[in-house]
Scaffold this motif. Sequence first.
Motif, short mmCIF file in Angstrom:
data_model
loop_
_atom_site.label_atom_id
_atom_site.label_comp_id
_atom_site.label_asym_id
_atom_site.label_seq_id
_atom_site.Cartn_x
_atom_site.Cartn_y
_atom_site.Cartn_z
N MET A 92 0.65 -1.17 0.00
CA MET A 92 0.00 0.00 0.00
C MET A 92 0.65 1.16 0.00
N HIS A 130 -1.89 1.94 -1.35
CA HIS A 130 -3.20 2.33 -0.96
C HIS A 130 -3.11 3.69 -0.39
N HIS A 141 -4.92 -4.13 10.57
CA HIS A 141 -3.51 -3.72 10.72
C HIS A 141 -3.54 -2.24 11.09
N HIS A 178 -2.44 0.61 9.94
CA HIS A 178 -2.41 1.77 9.03
C HIS A 178 -3.71 2.55 9.13
N ASP A 227 -5.64 4.34 7.39
CA ASP A 227 -6.76 4.42 6.45
C ASP A 227 -7.70 3.23 6.54
N HIS A 228 -7.39 2.27 7.40
CA HIS A 228 -8.31 1.14 7.59
C HIS A 228 -8.89 1.07 9.00
N HIS A 266 2.84 -6.36 3.67
CA HIS A 266 2.51 -4.95 3.57
C HIS A 266 2.59 -4.26 4.94
N ASP A 282 -5.15 -5.22 2.44
CA ASP A 282 -3.90 -4.70 1.85
C ASP A 282 -2.89 -5.79 1.50
ZN LIG Z 1 -2.20 -0.70 4.93
#
Ligand SMILES: [Zn+2]
Length: 362
Positions: free
Chosen positions: A4, A7, A105, A107, A109-110, A224, A243
């Motif tokens: 990502m 992403h 995970h 990150h 944006d999730h 990722h 991802d």
């Molecule tokens: Zn991610």
Amino acid sequence: MKQMIPHLAALLLGLSLPVIAGEAPAQRTRPPRPEGMFAPPGRAITHVKGDVWRANNGGWYVAILDTPDGLLLVDTLNVDYAAWLKEELAKQFPGKPVKYVILSHSHWDHTEGGKIFADTAMFVAQEGFARNMDGRYPQLPGDITDRNDDGWLDAAEFDEPAYERPWYCGGMGAIGPKDPDGDGRITPAQFFVNTPRPNITYSDRMTIRFGGKTIDLVFPGKNHADDGTAVLFRDERVLFTVDFPADALVLDSMRSLPSACGPFDGHPISEWIRSYRTLETLDFDMLIGGHGTVPFTKADISEGRAYFEYLRDQVQAAMSRGESLEQMKQTITLAPYQQWRHFETLRPFNIEAAYQNLQTFR
Ligand SMILES: [Zn+2]
């Protein structure tokens, strides 16, 4: 996204361009968002199979499991989306509180916005999730690293990869809303201000029995992310992953080159291959996840693993022939994959990432 980091690229949507100190604004431009590169905007809850549903925000998806004892979610995306999701779930699944939120995970944006479910839900994640929130600079996608080694998250560290490889790497704009004094830098704690802290963590595998259902959480290895969870809805034989192996560049086919930012997000190619193999051992019929507009299969995972093995073998052979990186970009054609999405753009970056990766991890 495997990667990502691509992403992240999708986060670059139309935000105003920050100015990097010492550079004139006119020099900081990047090409417009390519047509059709990412899924169009829109939100909906859609049925997958049995009691498993997905809900999307454009090309970003969460999973929903409906049981007599309440709902289980995987991910919440962001603060605004989580508020929308909570209202929609109340309409579509009345009287059913969200009892678990699996955090795929760390990150942003999730998994941002999950706190809105804290009144009823427990948060579950792989143990690396808590480590990434412990105050040190977290593992991030898109080649976002602590470039100046000061322990803070700087706007430039998010933006620079997005200028270097627009729409594939970087995370432009990601720290802006968390930087009230506008000095372009925030602490790791400020970065995670909208991210829930897991109440329950596991290391390799954990099974949840909830509402008559069995849900397996599996850490496939580092890929990722370094704290990823694959969620197997055992009763439906549906696997939900985020991802990895499908990154934000994946739309309706997994035949898409990895963005390779970072290179390969700072994790050894051998760990990526191990991660694919872990997923290949699971018992499922349908793969869905945080990206990808259609269901995939175990065969798609095997193809992704074979790609990494092929890339590794080609680059290793070129290294043993004594070729320079520039020579490799000429001699390694990756011809079997020329029909894959983003081939023209990402082939040289994949070779470079594999070369750097194999030099770093011996
Ligand atoms: Zn991610």
